[in-house]
Design a protein around this motif. Sequence first.
Motif, PDB file in Angstrom:
ATOM      1  N   ALA A  18      67.390  22.124  31.099  1.00 19.95           N
ATOM      2  CA  ALA A  18      66.557  23.023  30.877  1.00 19.95           C
ATOM      3  C   ALA A  18      65.483  22.177  30.444  1.00 19.95           C
ATOM      4  O   ALA A  18      64.274  22.577  30.603  1.00 19.95           O
ATOM      5  N   THR A  73      58.090  26.363  35.499  1.00 20.48           N
ATOM      6  CA  THR A  73      59.482  26.748  36.094  1.00 20.48           C
ATOM      7  C   THR A  73      60.561  26.692  34.860  1.00 20.48           C
ATOM      8  O   THR A  73      61.321  27.454  34.875  1.00 20.48           O
ATOM      9  N   HIS A  85      63.595  28.572  33.603  1.00 20.84           N
ATOM     10  CA  HIS A  85      65.049  28.130  33.883  1.00 20.84           C
ATOM     11  C   HIS A  85      65.648  28.437  32.313  1.00 20.84           C
ATOM     12  O   HIS A  85      67.119  29.098  32.385  1.00 20.84           O
ATOM     13  N   ARG A  95      66.376  32.018  31.157  1.00 15.89           N
ATOM     14  CA  ARG A  95      67.727  32.365  31.697  1.00 15.89           C
ATOM     15  C   ARG A  95      68.834  31.637  31.917  1.00 15.89           C
ATOM     16  O   ARG A  95      69.983  32.838  31.560  1.00 15.89           O
ATOM     17  N   GLU A  96      69.034  30.371  31.217  1.00 10.90           N
ATOM     18  CA  GLU A  96      70.028  30.017  31.034  1.00 10.90           C
ATOM     19  C   GLU A  96      70.613  30.868  28.928  1.00 10.90           C
ATOM     20  O   GLU A  96      71.586  30.984  29.145  1.00 10.90           O
TER      21      GLU A  96
END
Length: 236
Positions: A122, A140, A144, A147-148
Motif C-alpha cells: 500500500a 485510494t 488500502h 485497511r491493511e
Amino acid sequence: MTAREAGDLADDRALLGRTSTAERVADILRGRVAEGWFPPGTRLSEDSIGGALGVSRNTLREAFRLLTHERLLVHELNRGVFVRVLAVDDVEDIYRTRRLVECAVVRGLGHPPYPLEGLAAAVAEGEAAAHAGDWPGVSTANIHFHRELVALAGSARTDELMRGVLAELRLAFHLVADPRVLHQPYLARNREILDALRAGERATAERLLARYLDDSRARVAAAYARAVEAPSSPTP
C-alpha cells in the motif's frame, strides 16, 4: 449511469457466483462507493444497477437497506436511494472511531516480525500514484494502507467494521477540491509507520499513528467544512 459504467459494473457479476445474495451485492456496491465510482449525492438506479449485476429488484433493495444501515446510503421518500453526503460532525466521529480501532490494533500486536507485505504494498502504491500525479489514486492507496494496518489484528469482525468506516470516510474525500493538498503529507508518514513496525517498534508506531490521525482529522474536517459550505456542493 452510462453504458460504460453499466458494463464495468456488469464485470462484477462474476463475484456473485451461483449464490447471489444481498450481502454480496452490498459488498460490491460498498467497494464502488469507497472507490468513488458513485460520488456523494448520486442517485442509485435500481434498473441500471440491477440489470448490470443481474439481480432481482428485491435483492438489490435489501442490499440498499444494508448500506443505508451502514450510513453509506440514504433513502429519500418518493425520490429514491442516494449516496450519503456527510455532515462535518460525521467526519469528526469517523476519526474518533478510527483512532480507537487502529491504535488498539497496533498496541495489541504480538512479538515481531509482523506480516507487513500488504502494508508495504500500500505504501508503494501510494508513492507510485504520487509520482504519476494521480492524487485520487494516492487517496485510494491511503485507504488500502489503513485497511491493511487493521488487518494485522487478524480479526474478520474488525476488518468488516473498518471497511464500513473507511468507505464512509471516502464520502468526505470525494467532496474535497484538492486531493493533493489533503493526501500528500501522509505519504511519508505512512512509510514512517511501516518502518517502525519493520523495526519491531510497536510503541513508536502507535505514537506516530495517533499523531497522524489527529492531524488528519483536523485537516480533513476543515477541508470538508469548506467544501460543504461551497454553493456548488452536490446535494441529494
